[in-house]
Write an enzyme that holds these catalytic residues in place. Structure first.
Site, PDB file in Angstrom:
ATOM      1  N   ARG A  82      -3.610   3.085  12.322  1.00  0.00           N
ATOM      2  CA  ARG A  82      -2.929   2.902  11.025  1.00  0.00           C
ATOM      3  C   ARG A  82      -2.513   4.254  10.453  1.00  0.00           C
ATOM      4  O   ARG A  82      -1.451   4.381   9.846  1.00  0.00           O
ATOM      5  CB  ARG A  82      -3.831   2.132  10.057  1.00  0.00           C
ATOM      6  N   LYS A 184      -0.707   3.757   4.320  1.00  0.00           N
ATOM      7  CA  LYS A 184      -1.699   4.264   3.362  1.00  0.00           C
ATOM      8  C   LYS A 184      -1.264   5.641   2.862  1.00  0.00           C
ATOM      9  O   LYS A 184      -1.880   6.673   3.165  1.00  0.00           O
ATOM     10  CB  LYS A 184      -3.076   4.291   4.041  1.00  0.00           C
TER      11      LYS A 184
HETATM   12  N1  PLP Z   1      -5.188  -2.669   0.506  1.00  0.00           N
HETATM   13  C1  PLP Z   1      -5.178  -1.459  -0.060  1.00  0.00           C
HETATM   14  C2  PLP Z   1      -4.071  -1.135  -0.987  1.00  0.00           C
HETATM   15  C3  PLP Z   1      -6.197  -0.540   0.235  1.00  0.00           C
HETATM   16  O1  PLP Z   1      -6.197   0.681  -0.329  1.00  0.00           O
HETATM   17  C4  PLP Z   1      -7.212  -0.901   1.117  1.00  0.00           C
HETATM   18  C5  PLP Z   1      -8.266   0.052   1.473  1.00  0.00           C
HETATM   19  O2  PLP Z   1      -8.274   0.629   2.524  1.00  0.00           O
HETATM   20  C6  PLP Z   1      -7.197  -2.179   1.682  1.00  0.00           C
HETATM   21  C7  PLP Z   1      -6.168  -3.042   1.353  1.00  0.00           C
HETATM   22  C8  PLP Z   1      -8.246  -2.618   2.626  1.00  0.00           C
HETATM   23  O3  PLP Z   1      -8.042  -2.100   3.904  1.00  0.00           O
HETATM   24  P1  PLP Z   1      -9.254  -1.896   4.907  1.00  0.00           P
HETATM   25  O4  PLP Z   1      -9.909  -3.211   5.061  1.00  0.00           O
HETATM   26  O5  PLP Z   1      -8.616  -1.425   6.154  1.00  0.00           O
HETATM   27  O6  PLP Z   1     -10.148  -0.878   4.286  1.00  0.00           O
HETATM   28  C1  COI Z   2     -10.792   1.800   1.141  1.00  0.00           C
HETATM   29  O1  COI Z   2     -11.253   0.690   0.962  1.00  0.00           O
HETATM   30  O2  COI Z   2     -11.154   2.533   2.072  1.00  0.00           O
HETATM   31  C2  COI Z   2      -9.771   2.357   0.273  1.00  0.00           C
HETATM   32  O3  COI Z   2      -9.115   3.270   0.677  1.00  0.00           O
HETATM   33  C3  COI Z   2      -9.607   1.806  -1.056  1.00  0.00           C
HETATM   34  C4  COI Z   2      -9.635   2.875  -2.094  1.00  0.00           C
HETATM   35  C5  COI Z   2      -9.096   2.257  -3.315  1.00  0.00           C
HETATM   36  C6  COI Z   2     -11.007   3.437  -2.304  1.00  0.00           C
END
Ligand code: PLP
Ligand code: COI
Length: 336
Positions: A82, A184
């Protein structure tokens, strides 16, 4: 190994400076060998591209102490790929995916004393990130970059721990069609700060964004994806403008393969959110945080909070992460 003397059970989601971090620099078209350092501060030009034009992206994953005492992390290869997608979208050089995983492993290992003990409720949050570091004044990508990984021990993302969260349907947008919502990028979070402060002032834990083109379907919150449950079915929004959450992708698999649930990944319309029995936020930081109420401009949709479905998903996912339940092949990276 002696762990740091920390009140693990009372940690919030805050930065604590730990001992070591990983740094690699990109210059003259190549990444250097990279190394661990104890230097937590960064010195760079006042005109660095990250400072002027927000050329930065990041990742988030966690390291855990398992039931049998190993330190592990969860699916770091997916964070690596990602981050490569984020870098390409922001015209940054990709940090090689195998080196990303190695850097995470090295950084966690070097800070093993900071990994919270099994059963403490805390975890070690790992934050890989990179940014354009040389002076850029015309709008164009940097030519020099820095990739870093630091770690910090954390407790629950939402104040109140497992208490169901209250969220509102946002009037502001997070991501445009054909924009950067699916990667991200730091800029996605900068533009959400006004709205999260306002949400907190109004008594909400988070903002739920709807699609900005039609404002008819549910996207995600500022820092997590959304799941809904009705009967034995897990439903999660499909959209090109949300972050492809690794937690959400893992939950879809867990629901189907471990819990015999039906899974639907499809557009979820605002007009149907009253049909669901349970709802939750999912992400690395959020884990699975049950939603108690969604407030759509005064219309309150109430959910079961930690209902049977969310509880089962939570227990199975965290069981896999903490080594209580056998993980699918390749999900757990053993660090030591
Ligand atoms: N959506 C957003 C906007 C996020 O910042 C995050 C955090 O990483 C997620 C979703 C969840 O993604 P993940 O499950 O890969 O941490
Ligand atoms: C995560 O869950 O790792 C994120 O990056 C979310 C952030 C808002 C702390």
């Amino acid at each position: 190994m002696e762990r740091k003397n920390i009140d693990w059970g009372n940690l919030g989601f805050n930065y604590v400076q730990t001992d070591m971090r990983y740094v690699s620099n990109f210059k003259n078209g190549a990444w250097d060998d990279g190394c661990l350092t104890d230097q937590a501060n960064i010195t760079m030009s006042e005109c660095a591209c990250v400072l002027q034009y927000a050329q930065t992206c990041f990742e988030g994953l966690k390291a855990y102490t398992t039931e049998n005492g190993h330190i592990v992390c969860f699916r770091p290869d997916l964070n690596a790929s990602r981050m490569a997608d984020s870098a390409r979208r922001l015209k940054m050089p990709v940090f090689p995916e195998d080196r990303f995983v190695e850097a995470v492993v090295e950084t966690v290992r070097a800070n093993a004393q900071w990994v919270p003990p099994y059963g403490s409720g805390a975890t070690l949050y790992v934050r890989p990130f990179m940014f354009g570091s040389d002076a850029i004044i015309g709008v164009k990508p940097a030519t020099e970059y820095q990739f870093r990984v630091f770690v910090t021990p954390v407790g629950p993302y939402f104040k109140g721990g497992a208490k169901p969260v209250t969220v509102r349907i946002s009037d502001l947008d997070r991501a445009a069609p054909r924009g950067t919502g699916h990667v991200k990028a730091g800029l996605n979070y900068a533009m959400s700060l006004y709205n999260i402060v306002d949400a907190h002032e109004q008594g909400y834990d988070e903002n739920v964004y709807v699609d900005s083109a039609t404002r008819t379907h549910i996207e995600e919150t500022g820092g997590a994806n959304i799941i809904f449950i009705k009967g034995n079915t897990l439903v999660t929004p499909k959209s090109d403008t949300i972050l492809p959450s690794i937690t959400r992708r893992s939950l879809l698999y867990v629901a189907k393969e471990y819990l015999n649930m039906e899974v639907e990944e499809r557009p979820v319309f605002l007009s149907e959110i009253g049909d669901f029995e349970e709802a939750g936020l999912c992400g690395t930081a959020a884990v699975i945080s049950p939603i108690g109420t969604i407030d759509d401009h005064g219309t309150l949709y109430r959910y079961a909070g930690m209902g049977d479905g969310i509880q089962k998903l939570y227990d199975t996912l965290t069981g896999i992460q903490m080594g209580r339940i056998e993980a699918p092949e390749g999900w757990i990276k053993v660090i030591e």
